[in-house]
Design an enzyme around this catalytic site. Structure first.
Site, PDB file in Angstrom:
ATOM      1  N   GLU A 153       6.161  43.387 -24.404  1.00 48.49           N
ATOM      2  CA  GLU A 153       6.824  44.145 -25.475  1.00 48.49           C
ATOM      3  C   GLU A 153       6.394  45.610 -25.436  1.00 48.49           C
ATOM      4  O   GLU A 153       7.176  46.511 -25.703  1.00 48.49           O
ATOM      5  CB  GLU A 153       6.480  43.499 -26.833  1.00 48.49           C
ATOM      6  N   GLN A 175      16.715  36.537  -5.383  1.00 43.25           N
ATOM      7  CA  GLN A 175      16.790  35.249  -4.699  1.00 43.25           C
ATOM      8  C   GLN A 175      16.211  34.101  -5.526  1.00 43.25           C
ATOM      9  O   GLN A 175      15.677  34.311  -6.615  1.00 43.25           O
ATOM     10  CB  GLN A 175      16.111  35.358  -3.333  1.00 43.25           C
ATOM     11  N   HIS A 211      10.460  39.300 -16.246  1.00 42.11           N
ATOM     12  CA  HIS A 211      10.127  39.319 -17.662  1.00 42.11           C
ATOM     13  C   HIS A 211       9.357  40.596 -17.937  1.00 42.11           C
ATOM     14  O   HIS A 211       9.050  41.351 -16.997  1.00 42.11           O
ATOM     15  CB  HIS A 211       9.292  38.077 -18.038  1.00 42.11           C
ATOM     16  N   HIS A 243      12.458  34.918  -2.625  1.00 37.19           N
ATOM     17  CA  HIS A 243      12.185  33.643  -3.269  1.00 37.19           C
ATOM     18  C   HIS A 243      10.839  33.606  -4.009  1.00 37.19           C
ATOM     19  O   HIS A 243       9.794  33.912  -3.448  1.00 37.19           O
ATOM     20  CB  HIS A 243      12.193  32.522  -2.222  1.00 37.19           C
ATOM     21  N   ASN A 264      22.822  39.108   2.342  1.00 40.19           N
ATOM     22  CA  ASN A 264      23.110  38.709   0.965  1.00 40.19           C
ATOM     23  C   ASN A 264      24.436  39.275   0.465  1.00 40.19           C
ATOM     24  O   ASN A 264      25.098  38.648  -0.373  1.00 40.19           O
ATOM     25  CB  ASN A 264      21.959  39.114   0.046  1.00 40.19           C
ATOM     26  N   GLU A 319      11.414  39.899 -24.741  1.00 36.53           N
ATOM     27  CA  GLU A 319      10.201  40.568 -25.226  1.00 36.53           C
ATOM     28  C   GLU A 319      10.265  42.020 -24.787  1.00 36.53           C
ATOM     29  O   GLU A 319      10.661  42.898 -25.553  1.00 36.53           O
ATOM     30  CB  GLU A 319       8.955  39.864 -24.701  1.00 36.53           C
ATOM     31  N   HIS A 328       7.157  41.641 -13.427  1.00 38.90           N
ATOM     32  CA  HIS A 328       6.808  41.594 -14.846  1.00 38.90           C
ATOM     33  C   HIS A 328       6.595  43.008 -15.370  1.00 38.90           C
ATOM     34  O   HIS A 328       5.722  43.735 -14.902  1.00 38.90           O
ATOM     35  CB  HIS A 328       5.556  40.750 -15.075  1.00 38.90           C
TER      36      HIS A 328
END
Length: 555
Positions: free
Chosen positions: A78, A69, A75, A102, A185, A56, A107
């Protein structure tokens, strides 16, 4: 390892069919889902169960050395874009050496700067988080721009720019923690690559099998976690990767060694100083230290510009096995002290202390207790987030006084306190503020004494009754009861409009065990939110339930 990556589906807003672009040095677990125009930079690690879906909002960028993680979702809407560090438009931009931990949700439109830390289950939406910010657990960052280098406490809801602008600065220990997570990491990324490469993993498996043949007992877990071919004086891939990271971040490299007898007392000795910025030369220097001190413990660490250690890791043990642990050198744990009085009459500029403070120092030393100093700025004083000054090892009264004066000189404008520690019982026997931000120590108006007993324990008493000019006697009594019961103490606030819906926001936590400091912290919160409802909250840490909700201010 096959990565599940998929081209973006055709939609009314995009028919690009763009596919993810993954750098060959990155590690992306096979259980991850990558969809659409997602650019994964060099040395990125993406843990199992993540979803990065640019179908999107698009495109996404995850910059080099960053770790994503388990369970993270990325996300974007649009509509809406942010400007990345390369000047291009993105739905989601995540900078270099960032940690998205975690179950966090990023967004878009969203920007997360270099070296940021986003804590467990925290959400960043339609926001810009500046470089070097630390966002702890269960926080919401929405519709704001957080300036670089700010700290967001767990449970915070930051939805107005006014809230974002008055956030506290990140402290040195916070930065060290974030560097530590990135380093860990990076070692994991190298380890996963090695596990998937038969040439890399075969020698390690052979070594483990050889060790098993030589022993009638099971190999210790610590030996299984990480191993190094010390006999050939070559460092493991994880250690080399850690060393590379420290050099890239501009840290100085140090090594120390200690024999088995002195390991218990922590009497480490330095190897030859490593001045080079070359990875190859640094590896050679560490190998030389290993060779010179075979049969001993050897550890590697980084040193930042403030001469603080980061990523301290044992790279050799007497049996030739490398331990699988690495940690920062953290301040001593703050156990509850039985003395919470304040000294008075200290003139900081003169470098002289009151007779009361000098007597406290003498009695601590005479009783065999260790002496330390801590400091905190006005903003963090309310939460009790004290930092340690340089450790005081001397038992000389004059040397201790000089160390105290040095701490005060280095932290003008901060609170500074003297602490006494019973090293045998591992608890504090004294906490006395010797400087306040105005340069003076407030008089408690009381007589205080420090007494030692035959059982080598100590107590300190303060006869003053603590009062407040801003809080009611009932509130002070409630606060006193929460402190005595060991409850966790927090402060919440809400404006008049949101009061009807019960949408309270956490203002902060009070972590001190001193009644006087707790009252000062609570008064600070009340003054910070004029015209709003403010309530005191007590939580039973064992039962994990609230034991008190008391309104202490109305509009």
């Amino acid at each position: 390892m096959v990565v599940r990556s998929t081209a973006a589906p055709p939609t009314p807003w995009s028919r690009s069919l763009a596919e993810p672009n993954i750098d060959k040095t990155a590690f992306v677990h096979s259980s991850c889902n990558l969809i659409g125009d997602v650019n994964i930079g060099a040395n990125v690690i993406i843990a199992p169960g993540t979803s990065i879906r640019a179908d999107e909002g698009t495109p996404f960028c995850v910059s080099e050395n960053t770790n994503i993680q388990d369970g993270v979702v990325i996300h974007g809407l649009e509509q809406g874009r942010v400007i990345g560090d390369d000047g291009q438009k993105y739905s989601v931009w995540i900078g270099k050496s960032a940690s998205i931990t975690h179950m966090a949700l990023i967004h878009g439109p969203a920007y997360v700067g270099d070296s940021c830390f986003i804590g467990f289950r925290s959400t960043v939406f339609n926001a810009r988080v500046g470089a070097g910010c630390i966002i702890m657990m269960h926080a919401l960052i929405q519709d704001v721009e957080i300036p670089p280098g700010k700290y967001v406490a767990s449970g915070s809801i930051i939805t107005t720019q006014q809230q974002a602008d008055r956030l506290p600065d990140v402290q040195v220990q916070d930065q060290e923690f974030a560097h530590h997570v990135v380093g860990i990491n990076q070692a994991l990324r190298a380890g996963y690559h090695c596990a998937a490469d038969s040439k890399c993993i075969a020698p390690i498996r052979d070594e483990l099998n050889l060790a098993a043949d030589k022993s009638y007992t099971s190999i210790e877990i610590e030996e299984l976690e990480r191993s190094s071919d010390v006999a050939s004086y070559s460092l493991g891939a994880e250690t080399v990767d850690q060393l590379r990271y420290l050099l890239e971040q501009g840290f100085k490299i140090g090594t120390e060694h200690v024999d088995q007898r002195r390991f218990r007392t922590g009497s480490w000795q330095s190897c030859q100083a490593i001045e080079t910025r070359s990875l190859g030369e640094a590896v050679s220097a560490i190998e030389s230290c290993l060779r010179d001190h075979s049969g001993e413990y050897v550890r590697l660490f980084g040193i930042d510009n403030n001469r603080r250690r980061v990523l301290e890791t044992i790279v050799q043990r007497p049996d030739g096995v490398v331990a699988g642990t690495s940690s920062f050198k953290a301040p001593a744990a703050a156990s509850v002290g039985s003395y919470n009085g304040n000294g008075n009459g200290n003139a900081v500029g003169s470098g002289k202390f009151s007779a009361e403070t000098l007597e406290q120092i003498r009695q601590l030393l005479a009783s065999g207790y260790k002496i330390g100093t801590e400091y905190v700025d006005e903003r963090r004083f309310r939460t009790g987030s004290w930092n340690s000054c340089e450790p005081i090892q001397s038992t000389s009264t004059q040397a201790v006084i000089s160390a105290l004066e040095e701490c005060i000189e280095s932290h003008k404008g901060d609170y500074v306190r003297l602490i006494g520690i019973d090293t045998k019982a591992k608890r504090r026997v004294l906490e006395a503020i010797i400087q306040r931000p105005n340069g003076l120590v407030a008089s408690a108006g009381s007589t205080k004494s420090f007494t030692s007993t035959n059982s080598a324990t100590a107590t300190a008493t303060a006869t003053a009754t603590v009062t407040s000019t801003r809080l009611s006697a009932e509130t002070v009594d409630q606060l006193r009861q929460l402190l005595s019961s060991g409850a966790k103490i927090a402060v919440e606030h809400v404006d008049q409009r949101r009061f009807r819906t019960g949408t309270w926001t956490v203002a902060g936590q009070i972590q001190t065990t001193s009644e006087r400091e707790a009252i000062a912290a609570l008064e600070g919160y009340v003054s910070e939110y004029p015209g709003e409802y403010v309530r005191l909250v007590g939580t039973d840490p064992k039962a994990k339930r609230r034991v008190l909700e008391a309104m202490i201010q109305r509009p």
